[in-house]
Structure formats: C-alpha cells, structure tokens
Design a protein around this motif. Structure first.
Motif, PDB file in Angstrom:
ATOM      1  N   LYS A  77      -9.875  -0.070  -4.180  1.00 42.91           N
ATOM      2  CA  LYS A  77      -9.523  -1.490  -4.220  1.00 42.91           C
ATOM      3  C   LYS A  77      -8.064  -1.731  -3.853  1.00 42.91           C
ATOM      4  N   VAL A  78      -7.246  -0.687  -3.972  1.00 38.81           N
ATOM      5  CA  VAL A  78      -5.833  -0.828  -3.622  1.00 38.81           C
ATOM      6  C   VAL A  78      -5.567   0.029  -2.389  1.00 38.81           C
ATOM      7  N   VAL A  79      -5.952  -0.474  -1.235  1.00 36.57           N
ATOM      8  CA  VAL A  79      -5.748   0.239   0.030  1.00 36.57           C
ATOM      9  C   VAL A  79      -5.219  -0.741   1.068  1.00 36.57           C
ATOM     10  N   GLY A  80      -4.575  -0.193   2.077  1.00 38.25           N
ATOM     11  CA  GLY A  80      -4.024  -1.034   3.126  1.00 38.25           C
ATOM     12  C   GLY A  80      -5.082  -1.901   3.783  1.00 38.25           C
ATOM     13  N   GLY A  81      -4.747  -3.166   3.991  1.00 36.72           N
ATOM     14  CA  GLY A  81      -5.685  -4.071   4.648  1.00 36.72           C
ATOM     15  C   GLY A  81      -6.536  -4.874   3.694  1.00 36.72           C
ATOM     16  N   LYS A  82      -6.504  -4.519   2.395  1.00 35.25           N
ATOM     17  CA  LYS A  82      -7.279  -5.269   1.406  1.00 35.25           C
ATOM     18  C   LYS A  82      -6.343  -6.102   0.538  1.00 35.25           C
ATOM     19  N   VAL A  83      -6.891  -7.159  -0.034  1.00 33.40           N
ATOM     20  CA  VAL A  83      -6.104  -8.010  -0.928  1.00 33.40           C
ATOM     21  C   VAL A  83      -5.778  -7.228  -2.199  1.00 33.40           C
ATOM     22  N   ALA A  84      -4.521  -7.250  -2.592  1.00 33.40           N
ATOM     23  CA  ALA A  84      -4.099  -6.515  -3.791  1.00 33.40           C
ATOM     24  C   ALA A  84      -4.669  -7.170  -5.043  1.00 33.40           C
ATOM     25  N   PRO A  85      -4.924  -6.381  -6.082  1.00 30.42           N
ATOM     26  CA  PRO A  85      -5.370  -6.968  -7.355  1.00 30.42           C
ATOM     27  C   PRO A  85      -4.331  -7.970  -7.845  1.00 30.42           C
ATOM     28  N   ASP A  86      -4.769  -9.004  -8.523  1.00 35.37           N
ATOM     29  CA  ASP A  86      -3.853 -10.057  -8.968  1.00 35.37           C
ATOM     30  C   ASP A  86      -3.092  -9.603 -10.212  1.00 35.37           C
ATOM     31  N   ILE A  87      -1.904  -9.041  -9.982  1.00 36.42           N
ATOM     32  CA  ILE A  87      -1.076  -8.562 -11.087  1.00 36.42           C
ATOM     33  C   ILE A  87      -0.599  -9.753 -11.915  1.00 36.42           C
ATOM     34  N   VAL A  88      -0.742  -9.645 -13.227  1.00 37.49           N
ATOM     35  CA  VAL A  88      -0.311 -10.710 -14.136  1.00 37.49           C
ATOM     36  C   VAL A  88       0.755 -10.134 -15.061  1.00 37.49           C
ATOM     37  N   GLY A  89       1.832 -10.884 -15.270  1.00 36.11           N
ATOM     38  CA  GLY A  89       2.892 -10.380 -16.133  1.00 36.11           C
ATOM     39  C   GLY A  89       3.868 -11.462 -16.539  1.00 36.11           C
ATOM     40  N   VAL A  90       5.009 -11.015 -17.061  1.00 33.47           N
ATOM     41  CA  VAL A  90       6.069 -11.929 -17.493  1.00 33.47           C
ATOM     42  C   VAL A  90       7.359 -11.488 -16.818  1.00 33.47           C
ATOM     43  N   ASP A  91       8.112 -12.435 -16.238  1.00 31.20           N
ATOM     44  CA  ASP A  91       9.342 -12.054 -15.544  1.00 31.20           C
ATOM     45  C   ASP A  91      10.495 -11.872 -16.530  1.00 31.20           C
ATOM     46  N   LEU A  92      11.692 -11.579 -16.009  1.00 27.46           N
ATOM     47  CA  LEU A  92      12.840 -11.291 -16.869  1.00 27.46           C
ATOM     48  C   LEU A  92      13.267 -12.486 -17.717  1.00 27.46           C
ATOM     49  N   ASP A  93      12.845 -13.669 -17.316  1.00 27.57           N
ATOM     50  CA  ASP A  93      13.175 -14.876 -18.086  1.00 27.57           C
ATOM     51  C   ASP A  93      12.071 -15.250 -19.070  1.00 27.57           C
ATOM     52  N   GLY A  94      11.049 -14.391 -19.159  1.00 29.84           N
ATOM     53  CA  GLY A  94       9.966 -14.664 -20.095  1.00 29.84           C
ATOM     54  C   GLY A  94       8.917 -15.622 -19.570  1.00 29.84           C
ATOM     55  N   VAL A  95       8.967 -15.905 -18.273  1.00 35.87           N
ATOM     56  CA  VAL A  95       8.011 -16.845 -17.673  1.00 35.87           C
ATOM     57  C   VAL A  95       6.816 -16.073 -17.116  1.00 35.87           C
ATOM     58  N   ALA A  96       5.616 -16.520 -17.466  1.00 34.13           N
ATOM     59  CA  ALA A  96       4.407 -15.857 -16.984  1.00 34.13           C
ATOM     60  C   ALA A  96       4.255 -16.062 -15.479  1.00 34.13           C
ATOM     61  N   LYS A 115       1.779 -14.671 -11.766  1.00 34.74           N
ATOM     62  CA  LYS A 115       0.694 -13.902 -11.149  1.00 34.74           C
ATOM     63  C   LYS A 115       1.126 -13.549  -9.733  1.00 34.74           C
ATOM     64  N   LEU A 116       0.670 -12.418  -9.261  1.00 29.69           N
ATOM     65  CA  LEU A 116       1.019 -12.005  -7.901  1.00 29.69           C
ATOM     66  C   LEU A 116       0.539 -13.041  -6.888  1.00 29.69           C
ATOM     67  N   SER A 117      -0.606 -13.640  -7.175  1.00 25.91           N
ATOM     68  CA  SER A 117      -1.165 -14.625  -6.240  1.00 25.91           C
ATOM     69  C   SER A 117      -0.288 -15.869  -6.101  1.00 25.91           C
ATOM     70  N   ASP A 118       0.613 -16.095  -7.067  1.00 21.28           N
ATOM     71  CA  ASP A 118       1.538 -17.230  -6.964  1.00 21.28           C
ATOM     72  C   ASP A 118       2.455 -17.095  -5.750  1.00 21.28           C
ATOM     73  N   TYR A 119       2.608 -15.850  -5.293  1.00 17.02           N
ATOM     74  CA  TYR A 119       3.544 -15.584  -4.198  1.00 17.02           C
ATOM     75  C   TYR A 119       2.822 -15.350  -2.871  1.00 17.02           C
ATOM     76  N   LYS A 120       1.580 -15.770  -2.804  1.00 12.48           N
ATOM     77  CA  LYS A 120       0.808 -15.580  -1.576  1.00 12.48           C
ATOM     78  C   LYS A 120       1.525 -16.219  -0.386  1.00 12.48           C
ATOM     79  N   GLY A 121       1.618 -15.461   0.702  1.00  6.44           N
ATOM     80  CA  GLY A 121       2.283 -15.965   1.894  1.00  6.44           C
ATOM     81  C   GLY A 121       3.759 -15.630   1.946  1.00  6.44           C
ATOM     82  N   LYS A 122       4.293 -15.073   0.861  1.00  6.38           N
ATOM     83  CA  LYS A 122       5.708 -14.710   0.825  1.00  6.38           C
ATOM     84  C   LYS A 122       5.843 -13.183   0.891  1.00  6.38           C
ATOM     85  N   ILE A 123       7.002 -12.725   1.308  1.00 10.12           N
ATOM     86  CA  ILE A 123       7.262 -11.281   1.341  1.00 10.12           C
ATOM     87  C   ILE A 123       7.632 -10.834  -0.070  1.00 10.12           C
ATOM     88  N   ILE A 124       6.926  -9.839  -0.562  1.00 10.45           N
ATOM     89  CA  ILE A 124       7.126  -9.375  -1.935  1.00 10.45           C
ATOM     90  C   ILE A 124       7.519  -7.899  -1.934  1.00 10.45           C
TER      91      ILE A 124
END
Length: 275
Positions: A237-256, A258-267
């Motif tokens: 499921k984590v291979v080149g050419g496939k959509v990455a799993p939607d990582i969920v977490g909290v950033d350094l400021d404590g804000v929740a 999801k990886l999908s929030d950054y769709k279309g951006k370079i990460i």
C-alpha cells in the motif's frame, strides 16, 4: 533475583550440576526456575561490571582531555570502546548454560537453557557448539509447545548464528512441530526478510508472500495473522505511484492535521529516531 559473587556462584553451580538425581514434575520445574534466575542474575552482574569498566575508560579520558586543555596541550586520543561484551565473559556464561541444559537433558526444562546458550553463543565464535544446541532442540524437543520462545530467540540471533544454521532450524520446526502456531511462526520468520526487503514486483517477494500467507492460514493465533497482513499492507500500500495512507497526527503547535489536508502541495516527511 539472587545475586552471587563470581567465584561463589561458580562453585554453587558446579555443586548443583553435580548433585544427585533431579526431582520430577513440579519440583523439577522449581529447581530449573531457581537455576535460571541465578544464571540470569549472575550474567547481569558481570555485564554491569563490564559496562562500568567501559564507562571508567571514558571518564578517565574526559579528565585527561580537560587537563590537557587547561595546560594548552592537544587532547589525548579517545580510547577504543567495546562494541560487544568481552569474549571471556561470554565464554564463561556459555559454560554455565551448557551445563544447566545438560542437567535437564531430555526434558522441556532444558529448552530455555539451550535458548540462552544459543543467544549468548551467537556473540562468540562457538559456531559448532551453537549448531549442536540447535540440533538438540530439533531432535529432542521438536514436539514441545515450549519451543515457541526458542523459535523467536533464534530468529533474532540469526544474523549472528548464520543464515544457514537458522534456516536449517526453522525448516525442521516447520515440518516437524505438531503445534500450528509454532510452525506458522517458523514459516513467517523465514519469509520476513524478503517480504520486507525484496522489490514488491520481484519473484523473491512473490515467493515470500506466498509463504507468509501460508503461515497465516496455518496459524491459530490472531496475532500471527495480523502480523502477516500488516507486513504485506506495509509493502503493497505504500509504494511509488500509489496514494499514501492518510497520516493523522498533531503538529508542534498541538493542532490536529491529516496528510490529505496538504494534497497538491509538496511535502517533506522527516522520519527520525533517537537510537
């Protein structure tokens, strides 16, 4: 745990091993438990002493470097540090576990001593003795349910024991153990390296996946089935050419987030550890 001085413990162990016949049943198990605890405690004490000796070398160097700096001199070379336990220490404790295994030869109580003998021996050059211990496990104890821990231990030490010896042991367990989960573990352990590292589209990966799925089919324990699925999902499921799993977490400021929030951006994902 009991703690013994080196000489006193060695004498106690010799007396124990040379003692009269061992009791049967529960008494025998209690006797093996007591001996195992003694061996474990003595090994821990010796390892702590070895670590303290290495630490003393570092502290002496630090003091010398500080003095040299104060005197305007170049610092001394840092002493070489041991990356493994002292050979003589390992050899000594190998002998203890070997004698203990002999004391309980032919019974399930011997398995844990053989297991520890193999684990410690994997850090020495005692390849022939390790091979003999592995052979004892697969000839005398192959039908035992207690072989499960030994299978895991030998898989952990396979890099040091040698792939050939480890492979031989695991195949013997796979074909000879009457316990489904032990057989499944042996199959999965053999397959794991290629399952985790071979290219997903390679023949090696396909063969390893086939073995892993066979292990999951044989296994009765849900944990083994879940482990197989987890490894396969992680590779496929984590291979080149496939959509990455939607990582969920909290950033350094404590804000929740999801990886999908950054769709279309370079990460840039930074994976790190503090080994």
């Amino acid at each position: 745990m009991l703690r013994f001085k080196e000489t006193a413990f060695a004498l106690a162990l010799v007396a124990f091993v040379a003692g009269a016949g061992v009791a049967q049943g529960q008494d025998r198990s209690a006797e093996a438990d007591k001996l195992y605890e003694r061996l474990e405690a003595d090994f821990r004490v010796d390892m702590e002493k070895a670590m303290e000796a290495e630490q003393a070398k570092v502290e002496a160097w630090q003091a010398a470097a500080k003095k040299a700096k104060a005197e305007g001199k170049p610092p001394p070379a840092m002493p070489a540090m041991r990356m493994a336990p002292p050979e003589d220490l390992m050899t000594k404790h190998l002998g203890f576990y070997e004698k203990a295994a002999a004391q309980f030869a032919g019974t399930d109580e011997a398995i844990r001593f053989l297991q520890m003998f193999i684990m410690l021996g994997s850090m020495t050059k005692e390849k022939e003795r390790i091979g003999a211990a592995c052979k004892t496990l697969t000839t005398t104890h192959l039908k035992s349910a207690q072989l499960a821990d030994a299978v895991q231990a030998i898989s952990m030490a396979s890099m040091l024991i040698g792939d050939e010896e480890s492979e031989k042991f695991l195949r013997a367990v796979e074909t000879g153990s009457p316990h489904a989960d032990i057989r499944a573990s042996a199959i999965l352990i053999r397959a794991t390296d290629k399952l985790e590292n071979a290219p997903v589209k390679s023949a090696e990966y396909a063969a390893a996946k086939k073995d892993a799925l066979r292990a999951a089919e044989i296994a009765e324990a849900p944990a083994i089935k879940q482990e197989v699925q987890s490894i396969i999902d992680g590779r496929e499921k984590v291979v080149g050419g496939k959509v990455a799993p939607d990582i969920v977490g909290v950033d350094l400021d404590g804000v929740a987030f999801k990886l999908s929030d950054y769709k279309g951006k370079i990460i840039m994902l930074d994976f790190w550890g503090n080994w």
